[in-house]
Write an enzyme that holds these catalytic residues in place. Structure first.
Site, PDB file in Angstrom:
ATOM      1  N   ASP A 107       0.836  -1.194   0.000  1.00  0.00           N
ATOM      2  CA  ASP A 107       0.000   0.000   0.000  1.00  0.00           C
ATOM      3  C   ASP A 107       0.882   1.258   0.000  1.00  0.00           C
ATOM      4  O   ASP A 107       1.684   1.445  -0.905  1.00  0.00           O
ATOM      5  CB  ASP A 107      -0.955  -0.080   1.198  1.00  0.00           C
ATOM      6  N   HIS A 272      -6.949  -7.201   0.731  1.00  0.00           N
ATOM      7  CA  HIS A 272      -5.902  -6.182   0.600  1.00  0.00           C
ATOM      8  C   HIS A 272      -4.799  -6.361   1.637  1.00  0.00           C
ATOM      9  O   HIS A 272      -3.619  -6.176   1.324  1.00  0.00           O
ATOM     10  CB  HIS A 272      -6.543  -4.797   0.757  1.00  0.00           C
TER      11      HIS A 272
END
Length: 298
Positions: A107, A272
């Site tokens: 991320d 994620h």
């Protein structure tokens, strides 16, 4: 007391004027630095780091502006530019005795890792990115109502003041929202770790917003300059990525291939927060990356 990665030593390491990073360090062998994402801290790597430390030196810092690392005030667009944050990481590794090292990021940390690979190609031996596109590509694939999935990107891109005020007014709800919707297996983030993430994020609203604001400004300019100049990632690169392209209409492997000639692009089905949901698979992919020969190796 906030959770820690068992068996890791914790250090505060000066990396720039007035900025020190909190870092967890363990293991011996070739070094790898693991950079966390949003809205997390270095703890997101706890399982993968313990695995890799069996035969590597593993360094897990909190990024500038996050966790227990320093959070300098945003004086201009460069304070939280990924170029600045990448320089922090290089300085951290050097202070710990490593002139060259592998780098993996998730991320926000992946954006820092990409910038480090572009700015310091002689320093980064291998590069892994978990679940992002390079900043310039990220903005270019966001179109129409499908871009609503990234509403936080647009909110935190606004000038200083309103984003910070809105998020601080309900920080646990804001940051907790992403911990909930981006996780396929809620058990992957236990209550004590979730609380640590929320505590850390609540205390870092201005710097987190500044990090995102930089990605709508100076980071785009840096990426565009590199793309125009033909600057690419020259080390072996592995990308683990959910199939966001199916929803937003882009070919992630093709976009990544333009930046990384030596690329392994691996679509995944975990959520994620994959280092927490599928740590064995992530650690395996990183071990595979580290086994690949770097440019100029014989």
């Amino acid at each position: 007391m906030a959770p820690v990665i068992p068996g890791f030593d914790y250090r505060r390491v000066p990396v720039a004027d007035g900025v020190s990073l909190n870092a967890a360090v363990a293991g011996t062998g070739s070094p790898i630095v693991l950079l966390h994402g949003f809205p997390q801290t270095h703890l997101m790597w706890r399982h993968v780091a313990a695995d890799l430390a069996a035969d590597h030196t593993v360094i897990c810092p909190d990024l500038r502006g996050y966790g227990a690392s320093d959070k300098p005030a945003e004086t201009d667009g460069t304070t939280y530019a990924k170029r600045t944050m990448a320089a922090d990481v290089v300085a951290l590794a050097r202070a710990l005795g490593h002139e060259r090292f592998a780098l993996a990021g998730h991320d926000r940390g992946a954006l820092v890792a990409i910038r480090a690979g572009l700015d310091h190609p002689g320093t980064i031996t291998h590069l892994a990115s978990l679940d992002v596109l390079p900043t310039l590509d990220m903005w270019e694939v966001m179109h129409g109502v499908t871009a609503a999935v990234g509403f936080h990107l647009y909110l935190m891109a606004q000038p200083p003041g309103l984003p910070e005020q809105m998020i601080a007014a309900s920080s646990d709800a804001f940051f907790g929202y992403f911990l909930d919707i981006w996780t396929k297996d809620p058990r992957a983030i236990p209550a004590d770790v979730r609380a640590a993430y929320l505590d850390a994020s609540r205390a870092a609203v201005p710097s987190i917003v500044a990090d995102y604001r930089a990605s709508a400004g100076v980071d785009v300019a840096h990426d565009r300059a590199d793309r125009d100049a033909g600057n690419r990632l020259r080390m072996p690169v592995t990308v683990l990525q959910q199939d966001w392209g199916a929803a937003l209409g882009f070919d992630a492997a093709a976009l990544w291939g333009a930046w990384a000639p030596d690329l392994r692009h691996i679509p995944v089905t975990f959520g994620h927060f994959m280092a927490e949901e599928a740590p064995a698979e992530v650690a395996g992919a990183l071990r595979d990356l580290l086994s690949r020969r770097t440019a100029g190796a014989r």
